[in-house]
Design an enzyme around this catalytic site. Structure first.
Site, PDB file in Angstrom:
ATOM      1  N   ARG A 273       6.611  -7.089  -2.627  1.00  0.00           N
ATOM      2  CA  ARG A 273       6.855  -8.523  -2.588  1.00  0.00           C
ATOM      3  C   ARG A 273       7.449  -8.956  -1.246  1.00  0.00           C
ATOM      4  O   ARG A 273       7.232 -10.066  -0.791  1.00  0.00           O
ATOM      5  CB  ARG A 273       7.767  -8.930  -3.751  1.00  0.00           C
ATOM      6  CG  ARG A 273       7.865 -10.437  -3.933  1.00  0.00           C
ATOM      7  CD  ARG A 273       8.570 -10.808  -5.224  1.00  0.00           C
ATOM      8  NE  ARG A 273       7.700 -10.637  -6.364  1.00  0.00           N
ATOM      9  CZ  ARG A 273       7.971  -9.906  -7.431  1.00  0.00           C
ATOM     10  NH1 ARG A 273       9.118  -9.262  -7.520  1.00  0.00           N
ATOM     11  NH2 ARG A 273       7.122  -9.816  -8.434  1.00  0.00           N
ATOM     12  N   GLY A 274       8.223  -8.076  -0.608  1.00  0.00           N
ATOM     13  CA  GLY A 274       8.870  -8.429   0.650  1.00  0.00           C
ATOM     14  C   GLY A 274       7.875  -8.771   1.744  1.00  0.00           C
ATOM     15  O   GLY A 274       7.943  -9.840   2.354  1.00  0.00           O
TER      16      GLY A 274
END
Length: 334
Positions: A273-274
């Site tokens: 997700r980062g």
């Protein structure tokens, strides 16, 4: 209705303002978490956001702000499908709120007076296509956190109780603010925020004087103050609208994709997700800057906001998350 303080008139806090502008350009970035000292303009910025955001087209009679008549839920029985322009909603979710108030529940009045089983929409319906704001988000009750996590994941609010089986769209940008001294945020909810900002009390005396000056003018010379700063807000609003149009044309090179992945690996962030958020926010910033393609300058500016709250704790490294991201950016991007 209380007049909000103009967004453009907020002194400093550039990272916080940038994060909110980027989510206005691309709501898919996810939410914004603003943590820091009391009295640093966190709530003021969120209230000001409502007057800054461009209006949206909605079906007049739709309780969930649908853009087209075919998107209106069947249970709403929408009779008036005339399109109209409405301000983008910014809905407060207060601490201590009940689950029924959040998701919606059986309309008791209609059930008692008319004998009809009807649905009364909740805060999630009002916030669809807009913003849901939680002040002191770290104090939110666990069962409400679990509910928000489910809805944020699916984009759908499902109510299955009291004989009701209701579903409706619930896509919103989650904005949370809080003071870290009052407790930490659950990791599951923390990860749901696309961007995170740490705000501090201004240390420069000139900045503090300017805060006092503007607040005093807002309270004592309200009309003149609003006339000036609302004009500045209008310029920023036009820039957001232009960036939304330009967003789809911003190019992404293979080198930029590699930079995003290498940054995440260097920082040891969990999951993917980062880097996905980093890329999306960098694209929104490029559109905001009227750039044809994402550059390393955008990655440098966004990396602390997109990755700082995703770091694992390192007991051997006393540096804060922002310092660790800055070091990694220097190592990877130069």
């Amino acid at each position: 209705m209380t007049t909000p303080f103009p967004f453009s008139a907020i002194v400093g806090q550039d990272q916080m303002k940038l994060a909110m502008v980027l989510t206005a350009i691309d709501p898919g970035i996810g939410g914004v978490l603003v943590f820091g000292d009391r009295g640093t303009g966190k709530s003021t910025a969120v209230r000001a956001l409502a007057s800054l955001l461009p209006p949206m087209t909605v079906v007049r009679g739709c309780p969930v702000n649908s853009e087209r008549p075919e998107d209106c839920p069947d249970w709403a029985n929408v009779a008036d499908t005339t399109p109209e322009q409405r301000p983008t909603p910014v809905v407060d979710l207060p601490l201590g709120v009940t689950e029924d108030r959040v998701t919606g529940a059986l309309d008791i009045e209609r059930a008692l007076t008319q004998g009809e089983k009807a649905f009364e929409p909740g805060l999630l319906a009002r916030a669809n296509r807009g913003y849901l704001y939680i002040d002191e988000v770290n104090l939110l009750e666990d069962h409400i956190v679990d509910l928000l996590l489910d809805v944020a994941q699916s984009g759908v609010n499902a109510v299955e109780r009291e004989g009701l089986s209701i579903r409706h769209a619930a896509r919103f940008v989650l904005v949370g603010s809080g003071n870290p001294e009052e407790g930490e945020l659950r990791p599951q909810l923390l990860d749901r925020f696309g961007l995170s900002v740490e705000v501090t009390t201004p240390g420069a005396i000139d900045d503090r004087i300017e805060v006092i000056r503007r607040r005093s003018a807002f309270e004592t010379e309200t009309r003149a103050f609003l006339d000036h700063w609302q004009a500045e807000d209008a310029k920023l609003r036009d820039r957001i609208v232009a960036a939304r149009t330009a967003l789809r044309d911003v190019a992404t090179t293979e080198d930029i994709l590699r930079d995003c992945a290498e940054l995440s690996i260097a920082l040891g962030t969990d999951g993917l997700r980062g880097e996905l958020t980093l890329l999306r926010a960098a694209r929104a910033l490029a559109a905001h800057d009227n750039a044809a393609a994402i550059t390393r300058d955008q990655l440098r500016a966004i990396a602390p906001l997109a990755l700082g709250h995703r770091l694992r704790r390192d007991p051997l490294d006393e540096a804060g998350s922002t310092a660790r991201v800055t070091r990694a950016v220097a190592d990877v991007l130069g």
